[in-house]
Each structure stands twice: as C-alpha cells, then as structure tokens.
Design a protein around this motif. Sequence first.
Motif, short mmCIF file in Angstrom:
data_model
loop_
_atom_site.label_atom_id
_atom_site.label_comp_id
_atom_site.label_asym_id
_atom_site.label_seq_id
_atom_site.Cartn_x
_atom_site.Cartn_y
_atom_site.Cartn_z
N ALA A 4 -15.21 4.74 6.78
CA ALA A 4 -16.45 5.52 6.81
C ALA A 4 -16.67 6.08 8.20
O ALA A 4 -16.53 5.36 9.19
CB ALA A 4 -17.62 4.64 6.41
N ASP A 6 -19.17 6.72 9.93
CA ASP A 6 -20.26 6.19 10.74
C ASP A 6 -20.08 4.71 11.07
O ASP A 6 -20.90 4.13 11.75
CB ASP A 6 -21.61 6.42 10.07
CG ASP A 6 -21.71 5.75 8.72
OD1 ASP A 6 -20.68 5.25 8.22
OD2 ASP A 6 -22.81 5.74 8.16
N SER A 20 -28.44 4.63 8.75
CA SER A 20 -27.25 5.26 8.20
C SER A 20 -27.37 5.39 6.67
O SER A 20 -27.08 6.44 6.11
CB SER A 20 -26.01 4.43 8.56
OG SER A 20 -24.86 5.00 8.01
N LEU A 24 -27.54 8.84 4.56
CA LEU A 24 -26.53 9.10 3.53
C LEU A 24 -27.18 9.35 2.17
O LEU A 24 -26.79 10.27 1.46
CB LEU A 24 -25.54 7.94 3.45
CG LEU A 24 -24.47 8.08 2.38
CD1 LEU A 24 -23.66 9.37 2.57
CD2 LEU A 24 -23.57 6.86 2.37
N ALA A 27 -28.55 12.80 2.15
CA ALA A 27 -27.49 13.81 2.11
C ALA A 27 -26.87 13.89 0.71
O ALA A 27 -26.60 14.99 0.21
CB ALA A 27 -26.41 13.48 3.14
N ILE A 28 -26.68 12.76 0.06
CA ILE A 28 -26.13 12.76 -1.30
C ILE A 28 -27.12 13.42 -2.26
O ILE A 28 -26.73 14.21 -3.13
CB ILE A 28 -25.76 11.34 -1.75
CG1 ILE A 28 -24.53 10.85 -0.96
CG2 ILE A 28 -25.51 11.28 -3.25
CD1 ILE A 28 -24.21 9.39 -1.16
N TYR A 43 -17.56 12.78 -1.76
CA TYR A 43 -18.40 11.88 -0.98
C TYR A 43 -18.31 12.11 0.52
O TYR A 43 -19.28 11.93 1.24
CB TYR A 43 -17.96 10.45 -1.33
CG TYR A 43 -18.70 9.34 -0.65
CD1 TYR A 43 -20.00 9.03 -1.03
CD2 TYR A 43 -18.10 8.58 0.34
CE1 TYR A 43 -20.68 7.98 -0.42
CE2 TYR A 43 -18.77 7.54 0.94
CZ TYR A 43 -20.06 7.24 0.54
OH TYR A 43 -20.72 6.22 1.13
N TYR A 44 -17.15 12.51 1.00
CA TYR A 44 -16.93 12.66 2.44
C TYR A 44 -17.89 13.66 3.07
O TYR A 44 -18.42 13.41 4.15
CB TYR A 44 -15.48 13.08 2.70
CG TYR A 44 -15.17 13.30 4.15
CD1 TYR A 44 -14.94 12.22 5.00
CD2 TYR A 44 -15.12 14.58 4.68
CE1 TYR A 44 -14.67 12.42 6.34
CE2 TYR A 44 -14.84 14.78 6.03
CZ TYR A 44 -14.62 13.70 6.84
OH TYR A 44 -14.35 13.90 8.16
N ARG A 47 -21.42 12.39 3.60
CA ARG A 47 -21.38 11.31 4.58
C ARG A 47 -21.22 11.89 5.99
O ARG A 47 -21.88 11.45 6.93
CB ARG A 47 -20.23 10.35 4.27
CG ARG A 47 -20.25 9.14 5.17
CD ARG A 47 -19.49 7.99 4.54
NE ARG A 47 -19.86 6.76 5.17
CZ ARG A 47 -20.73 5.89 4.70
NH1 ARG A 47 -21.31 6.12 3.55
NH2 ARG A 47 -21.01 4.80 5.35
N ALA A 50 -24.50 13.47 7.01
CA ALA A 50 -25.48 12.45 7.39
C ALA A 50 -25.20 11.95 8.81
O ALA A 50 -26.11 11.79 9.62
CB ALA A 50 -25.44 11.29 6.40
N LEU A 51 -23.93 11.71 9.12
CA LEU A 51 -23.56 11.25 10.46
C LEU A 51 -23.93 12.31 11.50
O LEU A 51 -24.51 11.99 12.55
CB LEU A 51 -22.07 10.95 10.52
CG LEU A 51 -21.52 10.57 11.89
CD1 LEU A 51 -22.21 9.34 12.45
CD2 LEU A 51 -20.02 10.38 11.81
#
Length: 97
Positions: A4, A6, A20, A24, A27-28, A43-44, A47, A50-51
């Motif tokens: 991941a 983050d 975090s 996430l 963002a999802i 998913y990437y 993620r 979000a980071l």
Amino acid sequence: MQPAPDHDHSERSAFSWPQSAAALAAAIARAQARGDPDRGDTYYHPRLGALEQLVIAKRLGGHEQIHALENAWADAAERTPHGQPITLNDAERALAR
C-alpha cells in the motif's frame, strides 16, 4: 502485489491509520460515484489519490512536487533492469526534500 502506498508514511507517523482510512474511504466513494465498478482492479488510483490529498493537507508536499516525484519514479523504472530494485538518483531524491 505492491505494498500500500501509504504504509511507510503511516509507520513514520506522518498521518495516522484513522486519517489514512478516512481519506481512502472518501476517495473510494468518489470513484464509485463516478462509476468505478470497485472490482478490486481499480483500487490503486483511489488509494494514490487519498495519499496525495493527505500529503498536501499535511503540507508535506505540493502538487508540483508530487508530479515531479511521479516523473522521477517513472524515469527510474525505465532505466532499471527487470528484477532489480527501482531507486532514485541523488537529484531525484532531492525532489522529496
């Protein structure tokens, strides 16, 4: 499977796991609202988004710095032989400071 993005930041206390996880989840939710089927193969991107938001919110870096580092990692990947660790050179590492 990639770790991941983050994970290392959280271990160094740049932001907490609850921060975090909240970033996430948001963002999802945004990705799903845009029509992301959330099958696991997309998913990437949420993620990473979000980071990036956490980094900017904590003033650990800005959009320009993130973009420069993105390009530096892409360049490093291009010049790295298959199976070898991807590393940044001194000039590229300086972008993170």
